[in-house]
Write a protein that holds these residues in place. Structure first.
Motif, PDB file in Angstrom:
ATOM      1  N   ARG A  90      29.673  39.328  36.743  1.00  9.73           N
ATOM      2  CA  ARG A  90      28.725  38.617  35.884  1.00  9.73           C
ATOM      3  C   ARG A  90      27.850  37.688  36.711  1.00  9.73           C
ATOM      4  NH1 ARG A  90      29.400  40.099  30.955  1.00  9.73           N
ATOM      5  NH2 ARG A  90      31.387  40.991  30.384  1.00  9.73           N
ATOM      6  N   ASP A  91      26.660  37.382  36.176  1.00  7.30           N
ATOM      7  CA  ASP A  91      25.780  36.424  36.836  1.00  7.30           C
ATOM      8  C   ASP A  91      26.163  35.010  36.409  1.00  7.30           C
ATOM      9  OD1 ASP A  91      24.592  35.929  34.308  1.00  7.30           O
ATOM     10  OD2 ASP A  91      22.823  37.159  34.756  1.00  7.30           O
ATOM     11  N   ASN A 150      24.923  33.069  34.367  1.00  9.92           N
ATOM     12  CA  ASN A 150      24.771  32.831  32.929  1.00  9.92           C
ATOM     13  C   ASN A 150      25.767  33.630  32.107  1.00  9.92           C
ATOM     14  OD1 ASN A 150      22.524  31.068  33.237  1.00  9.92           O
ATOM     15  ND2 ASN A 150      21.250  32.852  33.635  1.00  9.92           N
ATOM     16  N   ASN A 158      26.060  36.942  32.083  1.00 17.67           N
ATOM     17  CA  ASN A 158      25.568  38.267  31.726  1.00 17.67           C
ATOM     18  C   ASN A 158      26.102  39.317  32.698  1.00 17.67           C
ATOM     19  OD1 ASN A 158      23.813  37.245  29.627  1.00 17.67           O
ATOM     20  ND2 ASN A 158      22.538  36.460  31.283  1.00 17.67           N
TER      21      ASN A 158
END
Length: 132
Positions: free
Chosen positions: A96-97, A99, A101
């Motif tokens: 995931r990034d 944020n 996502n």
């Protein structure tokens, strides 16, 4: 002996996972950076889990070290020395990034998820506590 599997790295997530019976840190050195064996031992498991995470387990008489998300270049049963090249950093699987996502099919989330089970204590330990 135990080492972090990168020469230079950043801690991207501190100890986490206790709620699901795991205990790990996330560390990053950069896309494609060499991943080194944190212990001398042998490759006891090498597979892709149910959610697509490449999984490498290296163990010896003291530790069972699990790493996720890399491009691994070793084979099941292979003996590895402390600091030996075992693969390169990637973002494969459930990464995931910042944020939260998904990074599937995106250029983000490169890291190694690192879990250490201490056979003497019979439990997972914080990998950071094993450093000198």
């Amino acid at each position: 002996a135990f080492i972090i599997p990168y020469t230079n790295y950043q801690l991207t997530q501190g100890p986490h996972g206790m709620s699901y019976g795991h205990y790990a840190i996330d560390i990053a050195a950069g896309n494609g950076e060499p991943i080194l064996s944190p212990v001398s031992g042998f490759v006891s498991e090498l597979y892709v889990d149910a959610i697509g995470n490449p999984t490498l387990v290296i163990e010896n008489e003291v530790y069972e070290v699990t790493m996720l998300h890399g491009d691994y270049s070793v084979e099941l049963g292979q003996k590895v020395a402390l600091g030996e090249l075992v693969g390169s950093e990637s973002n494969k699987g459930n990464t995931r990034d910042m944020n939260g996502n998904s990074c599937r099919n995106r250029d983000c989330g490169y890291h190694t998820h690192l879990n250490v089970f201490d056979k003497r204590a019979g439990q997972n330990v914080n990998p950071l506590d094993l450093l000198p």
